[in-house]
Design a protein around this motif. Structure first.
Motif, PDB file in Angstrom:
ATOM      1  N   TYR A   1       0.741  -1.202   0.155  1.00 44.70           N
ATOM      2  CA  TYR A   1      -0.141   0.007   0.011  1.00 44.70           C
ATOM      3  C   TYR A   1       0.760   1.348  -0.126  1.00 44.70           C
ATOM      4  O   TYR A   1       0.635   1.851  -0.850  1.00 44.70           O
ATOM      5  N   TYR A   2       1.821   1.198   0.845  1.00 40.47           N
ATOM      6  CA  TYR A   2       2.568   2.426   0.895  1.00 40.47           C
ATOM      7  C   TYR A   2       3.761   2.684  -0.263  1.00 40.47           C
ATOM      8  O   TYR A   2       3.967   3.727  -0.582  1.00 40.47           O
ATOM      9  N   ASP A   3       4.237   1.298  -0.650  1.00 42.81           N
ATOM     10  CA  ASP A   3       4.880   1.495  -1.947  1.00 42.81           C
ATOM     11  C   ASP A   3       4.124   1.989  -3.260  1.00 42.81           C
ATOM     12  O   ASP A   3       4.683   2.955  -3.782  1.00 42.81           O
ATOM     13  N   LYS A   4       2.890   1.768  -3.197  1.00 47.48           N
ATOM     14  CA  LYS A   4       2.115   2.119  -4.376  1.00 47.48           C
ATOM     15  C   LYS A   4       1.724   3.579  -4.168  1.00 47.48           C
ATOM     16  O   LYS A   4       1.479   4.361  -5.202  1.00 47.48           O
ATOM     17  N   ASN A   5       1.379   4.001  -2.890  1.00 44.69           N
ATOM     18  CA  ASN A   5       1.028   5.464  -2.717  1.00 44.69           C
ATOM     19  C   ASN A   5       2.019   6.494  -2.149  1.00 44.69           C
ATOM     20  O   ASN A   5       1.728   7.422  -1.785  1.00 44.69           O
TER      21      ASN A   5
ATOM     22  N   GLU B   1      10.009   0.239   0.547  1.00 44.75           N
ATOM     23  CA  GLU B   1      11.235   0.995  -0.302  1.00 44.75           C
ATOM     24  C   GLU B   1      10.851   2.081  -1.012  1.00 44.75           C
ATOM     25  O   GLU B   1      11.979   2.978  -1.117  1.00 44.75           O
ATOM     26  N   GLU B   2       9.748   2.407  -1.535  1.00 45.27           N
ATOM     27  CA  GLU B   2       9.329   3.456  -2.271  1.00 45.27           C
ATOM     28  C   GLU B   2       9.369   4.545  -1.419  1.00 45.27           C
ATOM     29  O   GLU B   2       9.854   5.884  -1.844  1.00 45.27           O
ATOM     30  N   MET B   3       9.080   4.622  -0.289  1.00 47.57           N
ATOM     31  CA  MET B   3       8.902   5.880   0.876  1.00 47.57           C
ATOM     32  C   MET B   3      10.441   6.132   1.092  1.00 47.57           C
ATOM     33  O   MET B   3      10.802   7.294   1.228  1.00 47.57           O
ATOM     34  N   VAL B   4      11.199   5.123   1.455  1.00 43.16           N
ATOM     35  CA  VAL B   4      12.690   5.348   1.828  1.00 43.16           C
ATOM     36  C   VAL B   4      13.408   5.839   0.387  1.00 43.16           C
ATOM     37  O   VAL B   4      14.398   6.984   0.991  1.00 43.16           O
ATOM     38  N   LYS B   5      12.954   5.544  -0.605  1.00 42.65           N
ATOM     39  CA  LYS B   5      13.735   5.980  -2.013  1.00 42.65           C
ATOM     40  C   LYS B   5      13.466   7.315  -1.985  1.00 42.65           C
ATOM     41  O   LYS B   5      14.327   8.466  -2.105  1.00 42.65           O
TER      42      LYS B   5
ATOM     43  N   VAL C   1      21.063  11.748   5.152  1.00 46.21           N
ATOM     44  CA  VAL C   1      20.140  11.189   6.242  1.00 46.21           C
ATOM     45  C   VAL C   1      20.598   9.724   6.402  1.00 46.21           C
ATOM     46  O   VAL C   1      20.320   9.191   5.248  1.00 46.21           O
ATOM     47  N   ASP C   2      20.796   9.133   7.444  1.00 49.93           N
ATOM     48  CA  ASP C   2      20.436   7.672   7.480  1.00 49.93           C
ATOM     49  C   ASP C   2      19.062   7.277   7.556  1.00 49.93           C
ATOM     50  O   ASP C   2      18.221   7.083   8.525  1.00 49.93           O
ATOM     51  N   LEU C   3      18.657   6.741   6.372  1.00 53.65           N
ATOM     52  CA  LEU C   3      17.486   5.992   5.936  1.00 53.65           C
ATOM     53  C   LEU C   3      17.515   4.963   5.688  1.00 53.65           C
ATOM     54  O   LEU C   3      18.403   4.658   4.699  1.00 53.65           O
ATOM     55  N   SER C   4      16.891   3.774   5.857  1.00 51.15           N
ATOM     56  CA  SER C   4      16.931   2.400   5.216  1.00 51.15           C
ATOM     57  C   SER C   4      15.571   1.778   5.330  1.00 51.15           C
ATOM     58  O   SER C   4      14.874   2.081   6.375  1.00 51.15           O
ATOM     59  N   VAL C   5      15.469   0.869   4.382  1.00 50.54           N
ATOM     60  CA  VAL C   5      14.550  -0.053   4.364  1.00 50.54           C
ATOM     61  C   VAL C   5      14.476  -1.375   5.524  1.00 50.54           C
ATOM     62  O   VAL C   5      15.584  -1.990   5.547  1.00 50.54           O
ATOM     63  N   ALA C   6      13.535  -1.366   6.563  1.00 56.55           N
ATOM     64  CA  ALA C   6      13.724  -2.390   7.625  1.00 56.55           C
ATOM     65  C   ALA C   6      12.375  -2.669   8.049  1.00 56.55           C
ATOM     66  O   ALA C   6      11.536  -1.549   8.188  1.00 56.55           O
TER      67      ALA C   6
END
Length: 201
Positions: free
Chosen positions: A11-15, A76-80, A89-94
């Motif tokens: 959902y969050y990747d898509k939006n 992943e899309e939000m972090v990207k 900034v230290d941002l990562s997918v987890a």
């Protein structure tokens, strides 16, 4: 990854683009943020759980400039998007349920995220958060009393709703001290509660 978590991620990747262009007001949390950072010494390491596209970074860059920030999100899309806006900034997918940092944190910030955890997983996830924090860590979290919009074909996200009494009971079971709490009422008149907690020493 279970079905509930998989849907939330998708959902969050898509939006992501929509959310990153409409959810911009980090200062919605300014009053509790000031109380939160006042409890943290300079150079405290703070984990932003569900950092999305870096929506709360303006607070950390300003009022919280003395803190060391790390943000994680399952999308992943939000972090990207966050990395494109804040490349230094230290941002990562987890996934917070399994995240294993190299060093423990002094505090966590979890605004509008932990309500996506199903009730049968809440204790385990909260205990894992405690595991990656230093003893006596400070945390901020917001939890809704009601769902903002009804489920629809486009939005089947899971929400675990908590009255204040229900969260107090959960915190007591975990051994988490509620230091301060108050209400947030959105412009659309939906009710949330925010809590600043102290973990066991």
């Amino acid at each position: 990854m279970d079905a509930t978590k998989k849907y939330i991620k998708e959902y969050y990747d898509k939006n992501a683009e929509h959310w990153s262009s409409t959810k911009l007001n980090s200062f919605f949390h300014e009053i509790p943020f000031r109380k939160f950072v006042a409890m943290l010494p300079t150079e405290s390491r703070v984990l932003d759980i569900g950092c999305a596209h870096g929506v709360h970074l303006p607070l950390f860059f300003g009022i919280g400039e003395h803190l060391r920030y790390t943000g994680i999100d399952i999308s992943e899309e939000m972090v990207k998007l966050g990395k494109s806006r804040y490349p230094s900034v230290d941002l990562s997918v987890a996934d917070i349920a399994t995240y294993e940092p190299e060093e423990k944190f002094d505090a966590f910030w979890a605004a509008a995220i932990l309500m996506h955890i199903p009730p049968d997983q809440v204790q385990d996830v909260f205990k894992h958060i405690e595991l990656i924090m230093k003893p006596g860590a400070i945390g901020y979290l917001t939890l809704p009393v009601e769902r903002m919009e009804p489920k629809s074909e486009e939005d089947q996200r899971h929400f675990t709703l908590y009255t204040k009494e229900e969260f107090v009971l959960l915190a007591t079971e975990l051994g988490w001290e509620i230091v301060i709490s108050d209400k947030i009422v959105t412009k659309a008149n939906f009710n949330w509660n925010w809590y600043i907690v102290k973990l066991p020493t």
